[in-house]
Each structure stands twice: as C-alpha cells, then as structure tokens.
Enzyme design. Structure first.
Site: not given
Ligand code: LLP
Length: 417
Positions: A343-344, A273-276, A238, A316, A372
């Site tokens: 196209c958004e 559990e680090p990811g980012r 986190g 996000y 991510y």
C-alpha cells in the site's frame, strides 16, 4: 548465457523458471551458480599477474550458499558489520582474507573482528581510530589498518549511493589524511598497513576512478616518503552493471586495465571490493501476475512481488529488466505500469513498460536482482520474507526458506500490562 530463453521459456541454467516457481512458490529469488562464478572469474582473469585480492562486498548478497561458493573460488570478503563478518566466517572465508569497512564500528564489533584475526580494518574517522587502539590494546592485540580516504570525486551516480564526495559521511577528507596517518603511527595497538577508498556504487564511467586512482597513487607515494608502511591499496568497489536505464557499463577488463596502469609494480597488494558486478546479473526475482487492472488511460500489472521483496525501484528509482517467463510471439504487446501489492505508490517496478499481453497467474522475472535484492528485503506489510534458491546446471536447492506469517507472529510478545 546462464539466464536466458530456451525454446521460448526463461531458464536459469538448465532449469525453467516456470518449474522453479512451481517447486519453490512465488515470489522467490533464484541465483545461477555458473553466472556468479563467471563474474568472479572475469575479475580474477583480468587481475592475472597482479597481487590482487578480490573481496566480495558481502552486503550485496549475504546468503551463505553464495558466500560459500565465492570463498571456495578464491575470493576474500568485504564486510561492514559483525553480522556480515560472522556470515563470511561461517561460509568459509579465511579471516585473513576479510576486510572490515563502515563508519560506526562499536567496541564489541572491533573486539570480535580483532579476535577473529581479520586482514584489515578500514578506518573512517579519528575517534574510530582512537577507539580501535583502546580495544586492541586492552585485548593485547594489534589492529592492521588502512585509512579510508575520501578522494572528493563525483562518481556520477545516484545521490544515495555516492560516497566519495567531500560532503559524504565516509572516509577522511583528502586534506586531513596525512595528520591521521601521523596519529595512527603513534597509537598503541595500531599497525598501519595500507590505504583505502570507495567512491560509490553503480558507477558507469571510468573517469571518476581515474581521478580517484591518481589521487591515491600520489597519496601512497607521499605516505611512503613520510616513512609509513603501505603494503595494501584497497580500491573499494562500485563498478556498475547494465540495468535497462544505464547508458553504458564499464567492463571489468577496462576497469582492471586502469587498476593495472596505476598500481601494478608498486610492490603493494591490491584489494578490490566488488559487490554488484559479481552478483547482480546472476539473480532474478521470479513472481506472478495477480491482477491486470484497467485504470483510466493506464493498465496496471499487479504482481505478487513487491517493494518489500525488491526495494531498489522504490528507494533509488532503479529500473530492472522485466521478462515474461514464457514468450508468446503471437501476442500483441501492451504498455503496463508494473506494480506490487504493497500500500504505497512507491511500490512500482516500472512505469509504461512494454510487455507482451499477460494474464493473471502468468509468471514474470525481474532481472539483475542478484545484488541488493534479497539482502534488502523485509516483511513490510506483514508479507512472507522472500526465499532464495541456487541453481547449478540441472540442480536447484533452497538456500533460504520462506519465512511465513505464522513464524513472524511468533517473533512478537504481548506485555503483562
Ligand atoms: N565497499 C564498500 C565500502 C561499500 O560501501 C560498498 C557498497 C562496496 C564496497 C560495494 O559496492 P558495489 O561494488 O556493490 O557497487 N543498496 C544500493 C547499493 C549500496 C552500496 C553501498 N556500498 C543499491 O541497491 O544500489
């Protein structure tokens, strides 16, 4: 700086972004091996003297080449699906360094992880615990478990990535947890090993960790007093990073000091559990300007990269750095809405971004894209799936090829009727 400017040109280690784009085509993700390892070492050094296993959250970047280098550097892995488990094993993580989280594990998932001999199941509900007991018993195996506790703290992050509030779907509520440990102690095929928490992602303040750690510490003591064996304390991941709109980031050193302050000398093995915080700053998404479109009162910089390649801004409202690949100090600056071709309206990387004037064909890098990014990419709008490149010093390697349109067409079949 593994990613930065040398002689006005953006470099990933010793290679210019411009040359990489030429070689691998646009858009493409590029990762710096040195930066990935530097990020891991920051955790490892801050954990010196602690019995701590740094389990990379595979969901942040599951490319086998990235996983392989973390495995070789002594990390473990945190997986949330058997797909990720298979990747982690293929990349060389020992099964006994892999923890498995997630609220929806199927029987097949459980059997696969049990047979592989993983370190720990992080269990998120009573029915999951009962199912795991059945599956393990049927296989004649034992599942080492931690119950994921929802400590009911507000991580102060984006609502879509907050997980530690009572209303979130994750973990067992603070009030129920002792009951669940009592049940776990009764169930065949289950061995209680530890406790687990994960309160959210992109957390930029130590306060929620402090509150959650305090609760975990009290819980561990209560559970031990009740006679349960608690050998592992999994604190989840986190830790936020400094995206351009972040007020601050928590330093790994400060975070680890807090971990140490609460959990050193408890006789338990710590799992993180680090990811980012391991992967984000090690990657960029390289792309090119397709068009400069003059709207009424606005100038749009239309890139060849889009929300299908990097979903975070659309999903996000995330803000990533946008860097021109070539600096031109003599150029005037300009305010752009930086958008992709999908196209958004949500396909917008940045609104009102000040950049030096750019022309079609010129290259741009989107920063902090190592976590991510590629993992959330899709072929939406039937666009090619973006490739990934790993750089080390003066060397580069394609670590996932671009999945072209012809190949995607071959995935579909016409029915007989
Ligand atoms: N452990 C568990 C159980 C998790 O669910 C997560 C992330 C992590 C560890 C790693 O968290 P990190 O250290 O990376 O913050 N796609 C979103 C992020 C979703 C995170 C989900 N869980 C984004 O792009 O911001």
């Amino acid at each position: 700086m593994a990613i930065g400017y040398q002689q006005q040109q953006l470099h990933i280690e010793q290679l210019s972004a411009q040359d990489l784009l030429q070689q691998y085509g646009s858009p493409c993700y590029v990762y710096s091996k040195a930066q990935l390892l530097t990020n891991l070492q920051a955790y490892q050094q801050a954990a010196t003297g602690l019995d701590a296993l740094i389990c990379f959250a595979v969901k942040a970047n599951s490319n086998l080449a990235v996983l392989q280098l973390f495995a070789a550097a002594g990390a473990g892995a945190d997986v949330v699906s058997v797909g990720e488990l298979q990747r982690a094993l293929a990349a060389g993580f020992a099964a006994n360094r892999i923890v498995y989280s997630g609220v929806g594990k199927t029987k097949t998932d459980m059997a696969l992880a049990l047979k592989a001999g993983i370190l720990q199941f992080n269990v998120e509900s009573i029915p999951e615990l009962q199912r795991l007991s059945e599956v393990a018993t049927a296989l004649g195996l034992e599942a080492a478990i931690a119950i994921r506790v929802n400590p009911d703290v507000d991580a102060g992050t984006h609502e879509k990535i907050a997980t530690g509030k009572a209303e979130n779907k994750f973990g067992i509520s603070w009030q129920q947890v002792e009951q669940v440990y009592a049940l776990a102690a009764e169930l065949p095929g289950i061995r209680i090993q530890g406790v687990d928490m994960h309160i959210g992602s992109q957390i930029t303040d130590l306060a929620p960790y402090q509150a959650a750690f305090q609760r975990m510490l009290e819980l561990v003591e209560r559970l031990q007093a009740l006679g349960h064996t608690i050998d592992t304390i999994d604190l989840g991941g986190g830790l936020g990073i400094l995206y351009p709109d972040a007020r601050q980031a928590v330093s790994i050193d400060d975070y680890m000091a807090l971990v140490r302050q609460h959990f050193a000398n408890k006789g338990c093995r710590l799992i993180l559990e680090p990811g980012r915080s391991l992967a984000a700053t090690a990657g960029v998404l390289l792309c090119q300007v397709e068009y400069v479109k003059q709207g009424p009162g606005k100038t749009f910089l239309i890139l060849d990269a889009a929300m299908n390649d990097l979903l975070r801004p659309a999903m996000y409202g995330a803000v990533h750095a946008i860097w021109p690949v070539q600096l031109h100090p003599e150029r005037a600056s300009q305010r752009y809405d930086v958008v992709g071709p999908v196209c958004e309206t949500g396909d917008t990387f940045s609104m009102g971004q000040t950049l030096p004037e750019l022309a079609p064909g010129e290259a741009v890098a989107i920063g902090q894209a190592g976590a991510y990014g590629a993992v959330m990419a899709s072929c939406y709008n039937t666009r090619a799936l973006v490739p990934e490149v790993l750089v080390s010093g003066q060397q580069s390697a394609l670590v996932r090829r671009r999945i072209e349109i012809e190949e995607q067409l071959s995935w579909d079949q016409m029915p007989d009727f």
